[in-house]
Design an enzyme around this catalytic site. Structure first.
Site, short mmCIF file in Angstrom:
data_model
loop_
_atom_site.label_atom_id
_atom_site.label_comp_id
_atom_site.label_asym_id
_atom_site.label_seq_id
_atom_site.Cartn_x
_atom_site.Cartn_y
_atom_site.Cartn_z
N THR A 114 4.30 1.89 2.27
CA THR A 114 5.56 2.10 1.58
C THR A 114 6.32 3.27 2.18
OG1 THR A 114 4.77 1.16 -0.51
CG2 THR A 114 6.61 2.71 -0.64
N SER A 115 5.63 4.40 2.37
CA SER A 115 6.31 5.59 2.88
C SER A 115 6.78 5.40 4.32
CB SER A 115 5.37 6.80 2.79
OG SER A 115 4.25 6.67 3.64
N GLY B 213 0.82 -1.19 0.00
CA GLY B 213 0.00 0.00 0.00
C GLY B 213 0.86 1.25 0.00
N CYS B 214 0.23 2.39 -0.31
CA CYS B 214 0.99 3.64 -0.43
C CYS B 214 1.48 4.14 0.93
CB CYS B 214 0.14 4.70 -1.12
SG CYS B 214 -1.51 4.94 -0.43
N TYR B 215 0.60 4.21 1.93
CA TYR B 215 1.05 4.64 3.25
C TYR B 215 2.12 3.69 3.81
CZ TYR B 215 -2.70 8.15 3.90
OH TYR B 215 -3.52 9.25 3.82
#
Length: 345
Positions: free
Chosen positions: A152-153, A148-150
């Protein structure tokens, strides 16, 4: 030449896949599907791709989808992906899944946050698609669960600290801000222009579905079960994520040790850019790319470390990372097709 198909290609992540793959020198896109836009040209749904993608959206079967493909991207909603992935694999193609359906090792965790899993037997072989942590396993995999995007960060920000045991992992707090495209292309009052413009809000506080995904990977790094505090926020911009991660340093840990942890783990990575001391990144400097830019600072007053991470939620947080995983799975240079410079105003 690698032949790929995209199931669910009419959303933002599907568009981003097509945008990236249209300039990939080693890939041909053979089939794209969409129920909502069946029979329409990709260029009519996304005029930005006129001249770059001559395909027509189909609503087709796994048999047709795999007939001329070596790998399939499933950019489908949660639950829909698990309904088609087993059939795709049985037909001999590799799969990169962009939904949450194959990100979890334990089906009980997935079911607690999503719904019943109908293909739990595949979870034991699925590889979590974060190349900086699982590059070798991704290269051997036939099924990758794209992060997911969150997560990953946040994971890229926290991994060196947890892996080197420089912080008390039970003290990790992640505070993240995302652009509106993270909610997808579907219509919703919550992402209506008038509801978002000039506003800034937290949402799904202490209940966001990305929480167990983050905890799964941090727990694996720490060697113990962890729980973190994660709060997402919606900001009035189209794309990008900025995550600020906080943690308590273990007694005696120095700033030099922290610096070394990031440089040792990420110093040779193609898509991790470490900011010079004293400078912190902006989402603008990674827009449209697969880069994650990182900066950190030790606060001697509180003995805490503060890490700032920025990514493009649609590229590094979804489709760019999926293409990087495809490159690894198909024996290509992992940066192939992904080295364009960021877009700037």
């Amino acid at each position: 030449m690698v032949r790929v198909a995209i199931a669910g290609a009419s959303g933002y992540t599907g568009f981003e896949l097509l945008r990236i793959l249209s300039r990939h020198p080693q890939v041909t896109v053979t089939t794209v599907t969409s129920r909502a836009h069946t029979g329409q040209a990709v260029a009519d749904v996304y005029p930005a791709l006129r001249g770059h993608c001559p395909l027509i959206f189909q609503n087709t079967t796994a048999e047709v989808l795999t007939a001329e493909a070596d790998l399939v991207f499933t950019a489908l909603p949660h639950q829909a992906a698990m309904g088609i992935v087993p059939d795709l694999l049985s037909r001999g193609v590799k799969v990169v899944d962009l939904s949450a359906d194959f990100r979890f090792r334990d089906p009980r965790v997935y079911e607690a946050w999503y719904q019943e899993h109908t293909a739990p037997d595949l979870l034991s072989e699925t590889v979590y698609g974060l190349p900086e942590l699982y590059r070798d396993a991704i290269a051997r995999a036939r099924l990758v669960g794209n992060p997911g995007c969150y997560p990953t960060s946040i994971l890229l920000a926290a991994a060196p600290l947890v892996k080197r045991r420089l912080v008390d992992p039970r003290t990790i707090i992640a505070d993240s801000k995302s652009g509106v495209s993270g909610a997808g292309r579907g219509l919703s009052l919550a992402t209506h222009f008038c509801e978002v413009h000039d506003g800034f809000k937290a949402y799904k506080v202490a209940e966001h579905r990305h929480t167990p995904e983050i905890e799964q990977e941090l727990s694996a790094l720490a060697g113990e079960q962890l729980h973190i505090s994660f709060t997402p926020h919606l900001v009035p911009m189209t794309r990008g994520i900025l995550s600020t991660v906080y943690a308590q340093l273990r007694p005696g840990v120095t700033g030099e040790e922290v610096d070394a942890a990031y440089r040792d783990l990420y110093g040779t990575e193609r898509f991790l850019r470490l900011c010079p001391p004293g400078r912190f990144p902006s989402t603008l400097q990674v827009r449209g790319t697969n880069y994650c830019d990182l900066a950190w600072k030790v606060d001697p007053r509180t003995d805490r470390i503060v890490v700032v991470s920025v990514i493009d939620n649609l590229t590094r947080g979804a489709s760019g990372q999926a293409v990087c995983n495809m490159n690894l799975m198909m024996g290509l240079d992992e940066a192939c097709g992904l080295e364009a410079a960021p877009w700037m105003p």
